[in-house]
Design a protein around this motif. Structure first.
Motif, PDB file in Angstrom:
ATOM      1  N   PRO A   1       0.830  -1.200   0.000  1.00  7.89           N
ATOM      2  CA  PRO A   1       0.000   0.000   0.000  1.00  7.89           C
ATOM      3  C   PRO A   1       0.870   1.258   0.000  1.00  7.89           C
ATOM      4  O   PRO A   1       1.757   1.405   0.853  1.00  7.89           O
ATOM      5  N   LEU A   2       0.667   2.142  -0.955  1.00  7.78           N
ATOM      6  CA  LEU A   2       1.486   3.347  -1.080  1.00  7.78           C
ATOM      7  C   LEU A   2       1.036   4.421  -0.090  1.00  7.78           C
ATOM      8  O   LEU A   2      -0.128   4.466   0.325  1.00  7.78           O
ATOM      9  N   GLY A   3       1.991   5.288   0.281  1.00 11.00           N
ATOM     10  CA  GLY A   3       1.701   6.344   1.256  1.00 11.00           C
ATOM     11  C   GLY A   3       1.696   5.836   2.687  1.00 11.00           C
ATOM     12  O   GLY A   3       1.103   6.466   3.566  1.00 11.00           O
ATOM     13  N   THR A   4       2.339   4.686   2.922  1.00 10.34           N
ATOM     14  CA  THR A   4       2.358   4.107   4.270  1.00 10.34           C
ATOM     15  C   THR A   4       3.784   3.721   4.666  1.00 10.34           C
ATOM     16  O   THR A   4       4.712   3.776   3.862  1.00 10.34           O
ATOM     17  N   PHE A   5       3.911   3.309   5.924  1.00 11.34           N
ATOM     18  CA  PHE A   5       5.163   2.792   6.466  1.00 11.34           C
ATOM     19  C   PHE A   5       5.048   1.265   6.448  1.00 11.34           C
ATOM     20  O   PHE A   5       4.265   0.692   7.182  1.00 11.34           O
ATOM     21  N   ILE A   6       5.821   0.614   5.550  1.00 14.28           N
ATOM     22  CA  ILE A   6       5.718  -0.827   5.344  1.00 14.28           C
ATOM     23  C   ILE A   6       6.918  -1.527   5.982  1.00 14.28           C
ATOM     24  O   ILE A   6       8.065  -1.132   5.761  1.00 14.28           O
ATOM     25  N   GLY A   7       6.654  -2.556   6.764  1.00 13.49           N
ATOM     26  CA  GLY A   7       7.723  -3.366   7.336  1.00 13.49           C
ATOM     27  C   GLY A   7       7.727  -4.744   6.701  1.00 13.49           C
ATOM     28  O   GLY A   7       6.688  -5.408   6.638  1.00 13.49           O
ATOM     29  N   VAL A   8       8.882  -5.180   6.187  1.00 15.57           N
ATOM     30  CA  VAL A   8       9.021  -6.530   5.645  1.00 15.57           C
ATOM     31  C   VAL A   8       9.817  -7.330   6.667  1.00 15.57           C
ATOM     32  O   VAL A   8      10.954  -6.992   6.992  1.00 15.57           O
ATOM     33  N   THR A   9       9.203  -8.370   7.219  1.00 18.47           N
ATOM     34  CA  THR A   9       9.799  -9.120   8.325  1.00 18.47           C
ATOM     35  C   THR A   9       9.902 -10.603   7.981  1.00 18.47           C
ATOM     36  O   THR A   9       9.422 -11.043   6.939  1.00 18.47           O
ATOM     37  N   GLY A  10      10.508 -11.342   8.905  1.00 11.98           N
ATOM     38  CA  GLY A  10      10.661 -12.784   8.725  1.00 11.98           C
ATOM     39  C   GLY A  10      12.005 -13.238   9.253  1.00 11.98           C
ATOM     40  O   GLY A  10      12.917 -12.430   9.420  1.00 11.98           O
ATOM     41  N   VAL A  11      12.136 -14.520   9.516  1.00 15.92           N
ATOM     42  CA  VAL A  11      13.388 -15.039  10.068  1.00 15.92           C
ATOM     43  C   VAL A  11      14.508 -14.881   9.037  1.00 15.92           C
ATOM     44  O   VAL A  11      14.260 -14.681   7.849  1.00 15.92           O
ATOM     45  N   SER A  12      15.743 -14.969   9.493  1.00 18.38           N
ATOM     46  CA  SER A  12      16.898 -14.837   8.605  1.00 18.38           C
ATOM     47  C   SER A  12      16.821 -15.890   7.503  1.00 18.38           C
ATOM     48  O   SER A  12      16.567 -17.051   7.770  1.00 18.38           O
ATOM     49  N   GLY A  13      17.054 -15.441   6.257  1.00 20.02           N
ATOM     50  CA  GLY A  13      17.065 -16.372   5.134  1.00 20.02           C
ATOM     51  C   GLY A  13      15.710 -16.726   4.587  1.00 20.02           C
ATOM     52  O   GLY A  13      15.590 -17.587   3.716  1.00 20.02           O
ATOM     53  N   SER A  14      14.656 -16.039   5.059  1.00 18.63           N
ATOM     54  CA  SER A  14      13.298 -16.386   4.603  1.00 18.63           C
ATOM     55  C   SER A  14      13.007 -15.872   3.200  1.00 18.63           C
ATOM     56  O   SER A  14      12.099 -16.362   2.537  1.00 18.63           O
ATOM     57  N   GLY A  15      13.769 -14.874   2.741  1.00 18.25           N
ATOM     58  CA  GLY A  15      13.559 -14.341   1.387  1.00 18.25           C
ATOM     59  C   GLY A  15      13.270 -12.858   1.333  1.00 18.25           C
ATOM     60  O   GLY A  15      12.873 -12.354   0.289  1.00 18.25           O
TER      61      GLY A  15
END
Length: 969
Positions: free
Chosen positions: A660-674
């Protein structure tokens, strides 16, 4: 300095031992004691660091943590190590300058494990760095079974006695001819070979299955393939002839280089024996394996096509001709551009006449045969490698279609040129592809046919380490008794080292993973695992934020690995901001209270229980007296989305995701998840290529939608903002240009005719020519390290006397460069072209930096905030897509709070900010989260959860959700 700020070394010892602090002669000291350290911004501090414990040094970014850990303690350890060399050796390797410290006692040998020292060599892999692959090579060299790559049958080899016993048992009474193969399946006339045989006294040879007499000037058809065997002896296989059989076999083995054949006189049946590994059916043989046979860094083991790299570069037609509706004259073939008078276009005109087409016609109308001649130098769609290589590095005709066509020319430029710019140009039209010969295993064909439990070494190196650990777990049950005996100690060493990799949370890596593709945190943890594996004791280890890139779930494993290191026993000093590591350590030292000039003091120290009771900012965060608040409301965005569909790069499982544009996006996940694969290697290259026509090549994806809703993409990382001492924050944010213009407009400058360039220390005119504007002179000391001394002419002021006479509000241009950002705000308050840019530097928490401070002295976190400041000071359309990869690296809780304020300002203007992050303080304030997992490596690459933090926290599968629920309480 106030006595409350510093705990004496004796007090530290008393807390640790709770007995008398007197050191008994001959025993080890209890602490590393640093007296009077003044390195960088340290304020003449004294500190005692308990030995053989896990000690955390923390504090704000720029407060002096690294100055104490690396530039004082590690630097002194290195200096002492070099001093242990003989005077003769030191004259060649030089020495190190003593850190600005009065005294350091109790220091044991020091090993630094930093983020910066990742090996960029493409031949360096996880397996070679950890030495696991070296042990596996030895295991295969000593215990693996060899199989024929022709028939797949197991290879055999015979001793001399085995051959004799076989002949006397299975061929008893038969008349046999002993042959020594000297030529096998090769062309040639062999005139010299026959002459040499005749001189040695041999009378007959078997040529292409026919026995002939050796005659003078004998030769064969040079264009046919031949087999030639030397006839050693003819005899009956009887026990009475055993000595003669032995002598003939020895002679035959010598002439046949370990290979011998026996021809039955009656049936013409041919029996082959070899001292080497050999396939009885096809006749091929392998050399005896050694560890080098399985090394991709050795010519004995490396794949001959890719030279042990596992990848090759192939020219792509779609990159050379992106649009077939354009003509050649109009630049339809990108590498050669539009029509001009040069050698290549003369060749093209000749081809056009031969194949009857026009260079002005659309490329799609050119006959396929002619287009293949242009592209590949032949009518087929391929380039013969031998053709490409015929033009040497010194040949004038590099740019010709004669050898291999356009594809051949690009390959030639890529492979042989010494110019980086030409190589980069050629690479624009090439794709990195997995080597077709070795399928990415890096090894030659023969090496891959040595197997243990039906697995070759290339398969093992390609597995995730947790899968590899499982395979090794009960390997003995699948080995023969002989193999078990040989492999016992090797297997123990391999399992131990693999376990260390698992202990630091890197089970998703493979041994073939290139070291240069690892993040700073991954590389650091790899080296940590290697050090644990070396099982040294009495060492001082200094680590720089080992928790970087590590999901909260894996922190426990890292702490246990650090504990193993300290229990060895070793002193483990960790520069760290992670809350859990601080609370689990033995001792915490907090440096501050501020950053830069406002830091450099010990403001709190003690065991974690003691530390949280103290009044420092860090202690308050650890005691939860201060925290970063969760926003009352999440942004909904502007209603537009950037949608990426069908991403399949690396371990991604054909995923599609909407941002979603105009937002604060966090991409998370364990190490090596992609996460990095999705964002840094797929999304960012797509956007960069679209907006800036960059050469970045995205990983595989199907489609991207919504590009019309953004107008540019900016990646803000922690790489240095400059690589030379001449670069500084004000030159990076372009405010120094305005300051120089201001000085050029002053009455004194106008009278003297000074332009803005007069006030630059990088060009002739206003700078001091003695030091060329550096302020320091470098004295070369031949075999010793270069020494920097203050320039005597300008006294470190960079400019000549005339330039310094021009003053604004009583300050020269050099005085301005020595102001801190905070001080400069008041000084330039009335200058609208300067004040706003300096204010953004102050707003991002860098008020303590000097305007002229060298970029090389800035930490990664400081460099990132300078870049953010530059972005804040720009005018934008509110349609920018910002990408940050772990922006909290090197940042204290308080710095993270400032960083989030800055990012929110960017979003409030309508921009989109995407961060790849593990830090829960950042994740909990995001508007939207994309959680990738579930695990790392092959078990990752799927979207586990997405939505607001509240939505993601409800997910029962997500590892991130478990920690997010705690933060949102």
């Amino acid at each position: 300095m106030a006595s409350s700020e510093i705990t004496s070394a004796k007090e530290v010892k008393a807390k640790k031992t709770e007995v008398s602090t007197q050191i008994i002669p001959g025993t080890e000291p209890d602490a590393i004691e640093v007296y009077g350290s003044r390195v960088h911004n340290l304020k003449n501090i004294d500190v005692a660091i308990p030995r053989n414990q896990l000690v955390v040094i923390t504090g704000l970014s720029g407060s002096g943590k690294s100055s104490l850990a690396f530039d004082t303690i590690y630097a002194e350890g290195q200096r002492r190590y070099l001093e242990s060399f003989s005077a003769y050796a030191r004259q060649f390797i030089g020495g190190l300058e003593r850190p600005d410290v009065d005294k350091i006692t109790g220091l044991s040998p020091v090993i630094s494990i930093e983020q910066k020292s990742t090996n960029r060599n493409p031949r360096s892999t996880v397996g070679t760095v950890t030495e696991i692959y070296d042990f596996i090579r030895l295991l295969y060299a000593r215990t693996a079974d060899a199989y024929s790559y022709v028939t797949g049958e197991k290879m055999v080899k015979f001793t001399e006695e085995q051959i004799i016993d076989n002949l006397l048992t299975n061929q008893k009474g038969k008349k046999m001819t002993i042959l020594a193969p000297i030529v096998r399946g090769r062309k040639g006339h062999y005139r010299e070979l026959f002459e040499n045989i005749r001189k040695q006294g041999y009378l007959k040879v078997r040529v292409d299955d026919e026995i002939v007499e050796v005659k003078p000037k004998m030769q064969l058809d040079r264009f046919k393939i031949h087999n030639i065997e030397l006839i050693i002896d003819r005899l009956t296989m009887e026990a009475d002839n055993k000595d003669r059989i032995r002598q003939s076999l020895q002679l035959g083995m010598k002439q046949g280089k370990g290979l011998i054949q026996l021809l039955d006189a009656d049936s013409d049946a041919l029996t082959t024996f070899s001292k080497h590994l050999m396939c009885l059916e096809s006749g091929i043989s392998y050399e005896e394996p050694s560890p080098n046979t399985f090394s991709f860094n050795s010519p004995y083991g490396a794949c001959p096509v890719c030279n042990g790299l596992g990848v090759t570069y192939e020219v792509r037609k779609s990159m050379i001709i992106p649009d077939e509706t354009v003509s050649i004259n109009k630049g339809g073939i990108l590498p050669i551009g539009e029509a001009r008078d040069n050698f290549i276009f003369k060749e093209l005109n000749q081809l056009a006449k031969r194949y009857k087409f026009s260079l002005s016609s659309q490329i799609q109308s050119i006959p396929e045969e002619a287009l293949n001649m242009i592209l590949y130098g032949s009518t087929e769609q391929e380039v013969e490698e031998d053709e490409v290589l015929e033009i040497s590095d010194f040949d004038d005709r590099w740019y010709t279609l004669e050898k291999g066509g356009l594809a051949g020319m690009l390959k030639r430029c890529f492979k042989y040129t010494t110019s980086e710019s030409i190589r980069s140009w050629a690479e624009e039209y090439m794709d990195k592809v997995t080597c077709h010969e070795c399928n990415g295993t890096r090894l030659r064909k023969e090496s891959l046919w040595f197997k243990i439990d039906n697995k070759n070494i290339g398969e093992l190196a390609g597995w995730d380490i947790d899968v590899l650990a499982e395979w090794f777990r009960d390997l003995e049950s699948r080995l023969s008794e002989k193999q078990k005996t040989i492999a016992r100690d090797l297997l123990k060493e391999i399992r131990t080292r693999i376990q260390f990799i698992l202990d630091v949370g890197l089970e998703y890596l493979s041994l073939h993973r290139p070291a240069k593709s690892l993040s700073g945190g991954e590389a650091q943890r790899i080296r940590l695992a290697t050090q644990i594996g070396s099982q040294l004791s009495g060492i001082t280890y200094i680590l720089d934020e080992p928790s970087i890139g590590l999901h909260q779930r894996d922190n426990r494993q890292l702490i246990q690995a650090l504990r193993k290191l300290s229990d060895a026993p070793n002193t483990v000093i960790v520069v760290e901001h992670d809350k859990e590591i601080m609370l689990e350590s033995d001792y915490v030292i907090d440096i501050g209270p501020g950053a830069g000039e406002h830091g450099g003091r010990i403001i709190a120290q003690g065991t974690p229980k003691e530390f949280v009771k103290q009044g420092s900012v860090t202690a308050k965060y650890l005691a939860n007296k201060i925290s970063i608040p969760v926003p009352a409301e999440r942004r909904k965005g502007n209603g537009n989305f950037l949608e990426l569909k069908g991403a399949t790069g690396n371990n991604l499982k054909n995923i599609s995701v909407k941002f979603p544009l105009g937002t604060f996006i966090g991409v998370t996940g364990v190490s090596g998840s992609g996460k990095s694969t999705l964002i840094n290697e797929t999304l960012y290259p797509i956007l960069s290529k679209y907006f800036y026509r960059s050469n970045l090549k995205p990983l595989a994806y199907k489609e991207i939608k919504g590009l019309e809703h953004i107008d540019k993409v900016i990646e803000i990382d922690q790489t240095p903002i400059g690589r030379t001492p001449r670069s500084n924050p004000v030159t990076y944010i372009k405010v120094f240009d305005e300051i120089r213009k201001l000085y050029a407009m002053l009455p004194e400058a106008k009278i003297r005719g000074y332009a803005a360039g007069r006030f630059s220390f990088n060009v002739k005119g206003g700078r001091c020519e003695e030091c060329q504007g550096g302020g320091m002179k470098v004295i070369e000391m031949n075999f010793l390290p270069d020494v920097e001394v203050l320039c005597e002419k300008c006294n470190g002021k960079r400019y000549n006397r005339e330039t310094l006479e021009v003053r604004f509000k009583g300050k020269s241009i050099n005085d301005v460069l020595n102001l801190t950002v905070e001080e400069s705000l008041a000084f330039f308050e009335s200058i609208p072209t300067i004040y706003p840019k300096l204010k953004t530097l102050n707003d991002v928490g860098l008020g303590y930096l000097k305007l002229g401070q060298s970029s090389t002295t800035l930490s990664g976190g400081e460099a990132q905030r300078v870049k953010l400041s530059a972005e804040l000071s720009k005018k934008d359309t509110g349609k920018t897509f910002y990408i940050l990869d772990e922006p909290t690296t090197g940042l204290h809780f308080q710095d993270i709070k400032i960083l989030l304020d800055v990012l929110n300002r960017l979003i409030d203007r309508g921009n989109t900010v995407l961060v790849i992050e593990h830090n829960m303080d950042v994740i909990k304030v995001a508007d939207y989260i994309v959680d990738i997992g579930l695990e790392g490596g092959n078990k990752g690459g799927t979207i586990v959860a997405q939505g607001t933090p509240e939505v993601v926290a409800k997910n029962k599968e997500s590892h991130t959700a478990k920690f997010l629920r705690e933060e949102l309480k």
